[in-house]
Design an enzyme around this catalytic site. Structure first.
Site, PDB file in Angstrom:
ATOM      1  CE  LYS A   1      -3.878  -2.320   2.204  1.00 47.01           C
ATOM      2  NZ  LYS A   1      -4.628  -2.693   3.398  1.00 47.01           N
TER       3      LYS A   1
ATOM      4  CD  GLN B   1      -3.571  -4.474   6.428  1.00 48.96           C
ATOM      5  OE1 GLN B   1      -3.642  -3.394   5.831  1.00 48.96           O
ATOM      6  NE2 GLN B   1      -4.048  -5.587   5.905  1.00 48.96           N
TER       7      GLN B   1
ATOM      8  CG  ASP C   1      -9.533   0.371   5.417  1.00 49.85           C
ATOM      9  OD1 ASP C   1      -9.317  -0.123   4.300  1.00 49.85           O
ATOM     10  OD2 ASP C   1      -8.804   0.191   6.411  1.00 49.85           O
TER      11      ASP C   1
HETATM   12  N1  GUN Z   1      -7.187  -6.566   6.092  1.00 49.58           N
HETATM   13  C1  GUN Z   1      -7.642  -7.249   5.008  1.00 49.58           C
HETATM   14  N2  GUN Z   1      -8.238  -6.409   4.124  1.00 49.58           N
HETATM   15  C2  GUN Z   1      -8.153  -5.174   4.666  1.00 49.58           C
HETATM   16  C3  GUN Z   1      -8.579  -3.883   4.220  1.00 49.58           C
HETATM   17  O1  GUN Z   1      -9.183  -3.698   3.152  1.00 49.58           O
HETATM   18  N3  GUN Z   1      -8.285  -2.847   5.061  1.00 49.58           N
HETATM   19  C4  GUN Z   1      -7.653  -3.026   6.257  1.00 49.58           C
HETATM   20  N4  GUN Z   1      -7.443  -1.956   6.998  1.00 49.58           N
HETATM   21  N5  GUN Z   1      -7.250  -4.209   6.690  1.00 49.58           N
HETATM   22  C5  GUN Z   1      -7.498  -5.262   5.892  1.00 49.58           C
END
Ligand code: GUN
Length: 295
Positions: free
Chosen positions: A53, A97, A120
Site C-alpha cells: 500500500k 491494518q 477503508d
Molecule cells: N485486512 C484485510 N483487508 C483489509 C482492508 O481492506 N483494510 C484493512 N485496513 N485491513 C485489511
C-alpha cells in the site's frame, strides 16, 4: 472461453490517472495527499499488504508513512496515535491494518478514526452513508468490484447479483452498493451465507456472481448458468509441491470448471486483488479533495 476481466490493467490505469492529478498539484505548488498506515504486530501477510500500500502511494507521488507498533501495545496507546493523525493535516487518509491482536477492541479502533480520513470505509458513519446512498468512502474491495463492472461496461440495472459471503469488508458492503438506485448499481441482490442449505439454488439464477467466502474453488460450473459474469474475490493458498513456494494462490471459484460457461471472469491472481490498493489510493485522493474544499 470467458473474457478475462484484467484487474491488473485497470488498476494500473487508475494509478496513472491519479499520478497525473498529483503531478498537476505539484506543478501548481499545492500540498499533496498523504496516507498513514498503522500496522500492529508482525504478521507476514499484513506486513506485505502494508508495504505494498505504501509503495503504491509513493509510485503515484503521494506521501505515505508506515507506523509499526508492537503486538503488545495497549488500546489507549493505539487510540492516542490515531488521535494524533486525526489532527495531522499532512495525512488525509488513516488505515489501520486488520486483523488486530485479540486484546485490542477492533470496533473501538475503527470508530476512533476521523470518518473523514477513514479511507477503508469501515467507520459506522461511512457505513451508514453507504447504506442510505449518500456520498461516502466505499470499502476498497467492493469499490474495486463496481469499478471493474463499470469499466468493462457490464450492466447491473435490473440484473440479479448473487453475493456469496457476508463479511463486513466485502459481502455486506458490495450488496449494499449494488442495490442502490444509482448508475452502476440498481441490481436485484441476493446474499448467500453459511446458513443457506442449497447455495446452488441461488447461484444458478445469478447474472453476476460475486464469490467472497474464502473457500478455495468452492464455486463450480454446476452451480452457475451459461453467460454468468463471475467476480472472484477469494485469495486462498493451496498446497502445490510443483510450485517453488510449495503453494499456489487460487480463488473461491474453480476457474477451469467455469471458464467456458461464464461470459466474463476475474482471474486469481490478477483480478480483484490488485484493484483494492488502486481504490485505496482513489479514496485517499478524494479525502484530500474533501479536506481542501472544507468538507
Ligand atoms: N485486512 C484485510 N483487508 C483489509 C482492508 O481492506 N483494510 C484493512 N485496513 N485491513 C485489511
Amino acid at each position: 472461453m470467458a473474457t478475462l476481466i484484467d484487474g491488473k490493467k485497470i488498476a494500473q490505469e487508475i494509478k496513472e490517472e491519479l499520478k497525473e492529478k498529483i503531478n498537476s498539484l505539484k506543478q501548481e505548488g499545492k500540498s499533496i495527499p498523504g496516507l498513514v498506515t498503522i500496522l500492529v504486530g508482525d504478521s507476514p501477510a499484513s506486513q506485505l499488504y502494508v508495504n505494498s500500500k505504501s509503495k503504491s502511494c509513493i509510485e503515484i507521488g503521494m506521501h505515505s508513512k508506515i507506523e509499526k507498533l508492537s503486538s503488545n501495545i495497549s488500546d489507549s496507546e493505539l487510540l492516542d496515535l490515531i488521535e494524533q493523525y486525526n489532527h495531522d493535516n499532512n495525512y488525509h487518509g488513516i488505515l489501520v491494518q486488520l486483523p488486530l491482536p485479540n486484546h485490542i477492541n477492533e470496533q473501538k479502533v475503527i470508530e476512533s478514526i476521523d470518518f473523514k480520513k477513514d479511507v477503508d470505509g469501515f467507520h459506522p458513519v461511512n457505513v451508514g452513508k453507504l447504506v442510505t446512498g449518500n456520498n461516502s468512502f466505499y470499502p476498497c474491495t467492493p469499490y474495486g468490484i463496481v469499478e471493474l463492472l463499470k469499466r468493462y461496461k457490464i450492466p447491473t440495472s435490473g440484473r440479479h447479483v448473487v453475493v456469496v459471503g457476508r463479511s463486513n469488508i466485502v459481502g455486506k458492503p458490495v450488496a449494499n452498493i449494488l442495490v442502490q438506485k444509482k448508475e452502476g448499481a440498481n441490481a436485484i441482490v441476493t446474499v448467500c451465507h453459511s446458513a443457506v442449505k442449497d447455495i446452488s439454488q441461488f447461484t444458478k439464477s445469478a447474472d453476476i456472481l460475486i464469490a467472497a467466502i474464502g473457500k478455495p474453488n468452492f464455486i463450480n460450473s454446476g452451480m452457475v448458468k451459461e453467460g454468468v459474469v463471475i467476480i472472484d474475490v477469494g485469495i486462498n493458498r493451496i498446497e502445490d509441491t510443483t510450485c517453488s513456494k510449495g503453494y499456489r494462490i487460487v480463488g473461491d471459484v474453480d476457474f477451469a470448471s467455469v471458464k467456458d460457461k461464464a461470459s466474463f471472469i476475474t482471474p486469481v491472481p490478477g483480478g480483484v486483488g490488485l484493484m483494492t490498493i488502486a481504490m485505496l489510493l482513489k479514496n485517499t485522493y478524494q479525502a484530500y479533495l474533501n479536506f481542501q474544499s472544507g468538507n
